[in-house]
Design an enzyme around this catalytic site. Sequence first.
Site, PDB file in Angstrom:
ATOM      1  N   ILE A  18       0.832  -1.200   0.000  1.00 57.20           N
ATOM      2  CA  ILE A  18       0.000   0.000   0.000  1.00 57.20           C
ATOM      3  C   ILE A  18       0.869   1.253   0.000  1.00 57.20           C
ATOM      4  O   ILE A  18       0.606   2.208  -0.737  1.00 57.20           O
ATOM      5  CB  ILE A  18      -0.963  -0.009   1.202  1.00 57.20           C
ATOM      6  CG1 ILE A  18      -1.942  -1.184   1.088  1.00 57.20           C
ATOM      7  CG2 ILE A  18      -1.724   1.313   1.288  1.00 57.20           C
ATOM      8  CD1 ILE A  18      -2.854  -1.356   2.286  1.00 57.20           C
ATOM      9  N   ASP A  37      11.152   3.510   5.813  1.00 61.49           N
ATOM     10  CA  ASP A  37      10.730   2.131   6.044  1.00 61.49           C
ATOM     11  C   ASP A  37      11.904   1.354   6.629  1.00 61.49           C
ATOM     12  O   ASP A  37      13.058   1.791   6.511  1.00 61.49           O
ATOM     13  CB  ASP A  37      10.267   1.482   4.736  1.00 61.49           C
ATOM     14  CG  ASP A  37       9.267   0.354   4.939  1.00 61.49           C
ATOM     15  OD1 ASP A  37       9.617  -0.629   5.619  1.00 61.49           O
ATOM     16  OD2 ASP A  37       8.147   0.459   4.424  1.00 61.49           O
ATOM     17  N   ASP A  60      13.031   3.286  11.445  1.00 60.96           N
ATOM     18  CA  ASP A  60      12.198   2.549  12.391  1.00 60.96           C
ATOM     19  C   ASP A  60      11.477   3.598  13.230  1.00 60.96           C
ATOM     20  O   ASP A  60      12.112   4.353  13.968  1.00 60.96           O
ATOM     21  CB  ASP A  60      13.063   1.648  13.272  1.00 60.96           C
ATOM     22  CG  ASP A  60      12.252   0.775  14.218  1.00 60.96           C
ATOM     23  OD1 ASP A  60      11.081   1.114  14.491  1.00 60.96           O
ATOM     24  OD2 ASP A  60      12.793  -0.229  14.714  1.00 60.96           O
ATOM     25  N   TYR A 149      -3.754  -4.130  17.771  1.00 60.61           N
ATOM     26  CA  TYR A 149      -3.831  -3.389  16.514  1.00 60.61           C
ATOM     27  C   TYR A 149      -5.050  -2.475  16.456  1.00 60.61           C
ATOM     28  O   TYR A 149      -4.916  -1.275  16.162  1.00 60.61           O
ATOM     29  CB  TYR A 149      -3.813  -4.354  15.330  1.00 60.61           C
ATOM     30  CG  TYR A 149      -3.877  -3.667  13.990  1.00 60.61           C
ATOM     31  CD1 TYR A 149      -2.760  -3.021  13.460  1.00 60.61           C
ATOM     32  CD2 TYR A 149      -5.065  -3.641  13.252  1.00 60.61           C
ATOM     33  CE1 TYR A 149      -2.819  -2.371  12.232  1.00 60.61           C
ATOM     34  CE2 TYR A 149      -5.126  -2.999  12.027  1.00 60.61           C
ATOM     35  CZ  TYR A 149      -4.005  -2.365  11.519  1.00 60.61           C
ATOM     36  OH  TYR A 149      -4.070  -1.719  10.311  1.00 60.61           O
ATOM     37  N   LYS A 153      -5.127   1.754  16.241  1.00 61.99           N
ATOM     38  CA  LYS A 153      -5.775   2.478  15.148  1.00 61.99           C
ATOM     39  C   LYS A 153      -6.864   3.413  15.663  1.00 61.99           C
ATOM     40  O   LYS A 153      -7.094   4.498  15.097  1.00 61.99           O
ATOM     41  CB  LYS A 153      -6.334   1.498  14.114  1.00 61.99           C
ATOM     42  CG  LYS A 153      -5.241   0.802  13.313  1.00 61.99           C
ATOM     43  CD  LYS A 153      -4.325   1.817  12.637  1.00 61.99           C
ATOM     44  CE  LYS A 153      -3.227   1.193  11.825  1.00 61.99           C
ATOM     45  NZ  LYS A 153      -2.381   2.198  11.166  1.00 61.99           N
TER      46      LYS A 153
END
Length: 260
Positions: A18, A37, A60, A149, A153
């Site tokens: 993505i 990344d 990181d 997770y 979010k």
Amino acid sequence: MRGLENKVAIVSGGATLIGAAVARAFVAAGARVLVADIDDAGGQALAAELGPALRFQHTDLAVEAEVEACVAAAQAAFGRIDFVVNVAAVYADQGPATTRDEWTRSFAVNVIGPARLVQLACPHMAPGSAVVNFGSTSAGVAQAGRWAYPATKAAVLQLTRSQALDLAAAGIRANAVSPGWTWSGVLDQISGGDRARVEAVARPFHMLGRIGDPTEVAEAVLFLCSDHARFITGANLAVDGGYAALGPEQGLTPILELLS
């Protein structure tokens, strides 16, 4: 889209499926990109593919010095920063068995790192700039076996609202996109590359009957960065094929079944 040409974007997680789609879309629109990344091979391959319009910086988001170096590298390479797009995330989630280290890593990469990237980039961003964070449909629903997770979010979506308010005075907009099931490195890995199988599993959860493509998410990101979205801030754009709007009954007709 208007307002993207000759601009500069930092894309964290830009070596993922993505993230790379976002980076490619920016370059195609005439922008320049710094990809941040931990995937050195993927980032370097993307830089070789897209040429001088894209630079790769190993970053990181859990390491403060690397976040600082990322912002410095973008400014040194391109002389400006217009957009920060936070795609990077980790899926260190075992639900009720998630360890303290996994909780810590999840929040460090998914929430704190993106927040710091925006904080450090903002002094270099002029009025008209924009931030796009990645939320998730997971932020608003209960999912079995997933604790860390979705929690991160949900935090990202609240962070986005707060950023939008505080950055408005500087003329910087902050929004989020929340993808539904989208073909990504995670789905590729767990399905053994079998996209058709993923489509079959996910079909009932999406009004449009399919998973998303990375390019469709990328187009939403570019819209939020463009001049077309100049009066949009503090918003969460669902790029999910109707996932978030679809209730537990999905496409079934239980009332009709009762009437029959």
